[in-house]
Motif scaffolding. Structure first.
Motif, PDB file in Angstrom:
ATOM      1  N   VAL A   1       0.847  -1.194   0.000  1.00 37.50           N
ATOM      2  CA  VAL A   1       0.000   0.000   0.000  1.00 37.50           C
ATOM      3  C   VAL A   1       0.881   1.242   0.000  1.00 37.50           C
ATOM      4  CG1 VAL A   1      -1.923  -1.155   1.167  1.00 37.50           C
ATOM      5  CG2 VAL A   1      -0.157  -0.018   2.531  1.00 37.50           C
ATOM      6  N   PRO A   2       0.337   2.405  -0.363  1.00 34.83           N
ATOM      7  CA  PRO A   2       1.133   3.643  -0.355  1.00 34.83           C
ATOM      8  C   PRO A   2       1.675   3.952   1.036  1.00 34.83           C
ATOM      9  CG  PRO A   2      -0.911   3.947  -1.583  1.00 34.83           C
ATOM     10  CD  PRO A   2      -1.021   2.614  -0.895  1.00 34.83           C
ATOM     11  N   PRO A   3       2.788   4.706   1.108  1.00 34.12           N
ATOM     12  CA  PRO A   3       3.433   4.987   2.406  1.00 34.12           C
ATOM     13  C   PRO A   3       2.529   5.662   3.424  1.00 34.12           C
ATOM     14  CG  PRO A   3       4.882   5.583   0.585  1.00 34.12           C
ATOM     15  CD  PRO A   3       3.556   5.241  -0.025  1.00 34.12           C
ATOM     16  N   GLU A   4       1.549   6.442   2.943  1.00 36.96           N
ATOM     17  CA  GLU A   4       0.693   7.163   3.884  1.00 36.96           C
ATOM     18  C   GLU A   4      -0.400   6.290   4.493  1.00 36.96           C
ATOM     19  OE1 GLU A   4      -0.933   7.952  -0.304  1.00 36.96           O
ATOM     20  OE2 GLU A   4       1.030   7.809   0.678  1.00 36.96           O
ATOM     21  N   VAL A   5      -0.563   5.066   3.989  1.00 32.58           N
ATOM     22  CA  VAL A   5      -1.600   4.154   4.515  1.00 32.58           C
ATOM     23  C   VAL A   5      -1.043   3.400   5.722  1.00 32.58           C
ATOM     24  CG1 VAL A   5      -3.043   2.154   4.009  1.00 32.58           C
ATOM     25  CG2 VAL A   5      -2.665   3.891   2.246  1.00 32.58           C
ATOM     26  N   PRO A   6      -1.738   3.426   6.860  1.00 33.35           N
ATOM     27  CA  PRO A   6      -1.239   2.707   8.036  1.00 33.35           C
ATOM     28  C   PRO A   6      -1.171   1.202   7.781  1.00 33.35           C
ATOM     29  CG  PRO A   6      -3.007   4.236   8.631  1.00 33.35           C
ATOM     30  CD  PRO A   6      -2.988   4.155   7.136  1.00 33.35           C
ATOM     31  N   SER A   7      -0.177   0.564   8.361  1.00 27.65           N
ATOM     32  CA  SER A   7      -0.057  -0.886   8.257  1.00 27.65           C
ATOM     33  C   SER A   7      -1.030  -1.540   9.229  1.00 27.65           C
ATOM     34  CB  SER A   7       1.380  -1.316   8.572  1.00 27.65           C
ATOM     35  OG  SER A   7       1.569  -2.689   8.327  1.00 27.65           O
TER      36      SER A   7
END
Length: 250
Positions: free
Chosen positions: A60-66
């Motif tokens: 997922v994109p970096p701004e999406v929380p894991s």
């Protein structure tokens, strides 16, 4: 595991801003091996243990929380999606085909917890459950457990057994325990969103928790004995929350 009744948790996957890093973490923690589905599969990574599928990793994109997502089995994903809309839930992603593997959807219940649907075809769900290195329990931790219970009963026909003294109920599907719904833990900050939590079975909770720390994760609740086994609450090195649990001693 070869099949799952409708409404039973059947698969888990991880939203990971750095998929390679996530694969390395869980390989070292659980011994998972990974296969990249390539361009046709959006480079989705399938984790296997002893040759059986147990989990997935989505880049997922970096701004999406894991975070870990629980998928509930659906006999017909489109019909279940329609029931979700009618019961006041929200479809984050309408049902879609995943090559020949199955049909999936992503939804949010009225209390805010995100979950997936999985209608298995070639890929029927996790090939292992309740064994070390595979998921063993999934629960909806909610800021409105009553609303959540009503919603999931409308969607899947869940029955519930209450746990005395707690705002927690065990989900029953055809009379068998299939998960839980309870209130958000007090350790979470005010305003925390509802979510589905995944428990992974391990042979030794203390060793698993220590290994999480060695790999760059954190132990949020140290190993603790419960009537259901010895458990710990942790997050991985990217902040994804999960639990590990070993069978009760004796």
């Amino acid at each position: 595991m070869t099949e799952y009744r409708e409404g039973v948790p059947c698969w888990v996957d991880l939203d990971a801003p750095d998929a390679d890093r996530a694969c390395a973490f869980y390989h070292d923690l659980f011994g998972w091996e990974f296969t990249d589905t390539g361009e046709p599969g959006g480079h989705y990574r399938i984790a296997t243990l002893r040759g059986r599928r147990v989990a997935g990793v989505t880049a997922v994109p970096p701004e999406v929380p894991s975070n870990w997502i629980t998928y509930l089995a659906a006999d017909d994903a489109d019909q279940v999606a329609a029931r979700i809309r009618d019961a006041g839930g929200h479809l984050l992603r309408e049902p879609f085909d995943v090559m020949d593997a199955g049909r999936a959807a992503l939804a949010k219940d009225p209390a805010g917890a995100v979950f997936g649907l999985w209608q298995g075809r070639e890929h029927g769900g996790s090939g292992l459950a309740n064994e070390s290195g595979s998921f063993t329990w999934n629960e909806n931790l909610s800021n409105d457990p009553r609303t959540a219970r009503i919603f999931y009963t409308q969607i899947f026909g869940y029955d519930y057994d209450e746990i005395p003294g707690l705002d927690y109920t065990v989900i029953k599907v055809h009379g068998a325990p299939a998960g839980g719904i309870g209130e958000l833990p007090s350790m979470l900050p005010p305003g925390a969103e509802s979510f589905w939590s995944t428990y992974f079975a391990v042979t030794d909770t203390d060793m698993a928790a220590a290994r999480v720390v060695e790999l760059g994760g954190e132990v949020l609740v140290p190993p603790t004995d419960s009537p259901y086994g010895r458990l710990a609450v942790v997050h991985d090195d990217a902040g994804a929350f999960f639990c590990v649990i070993s069978a009760p001693r004796g």
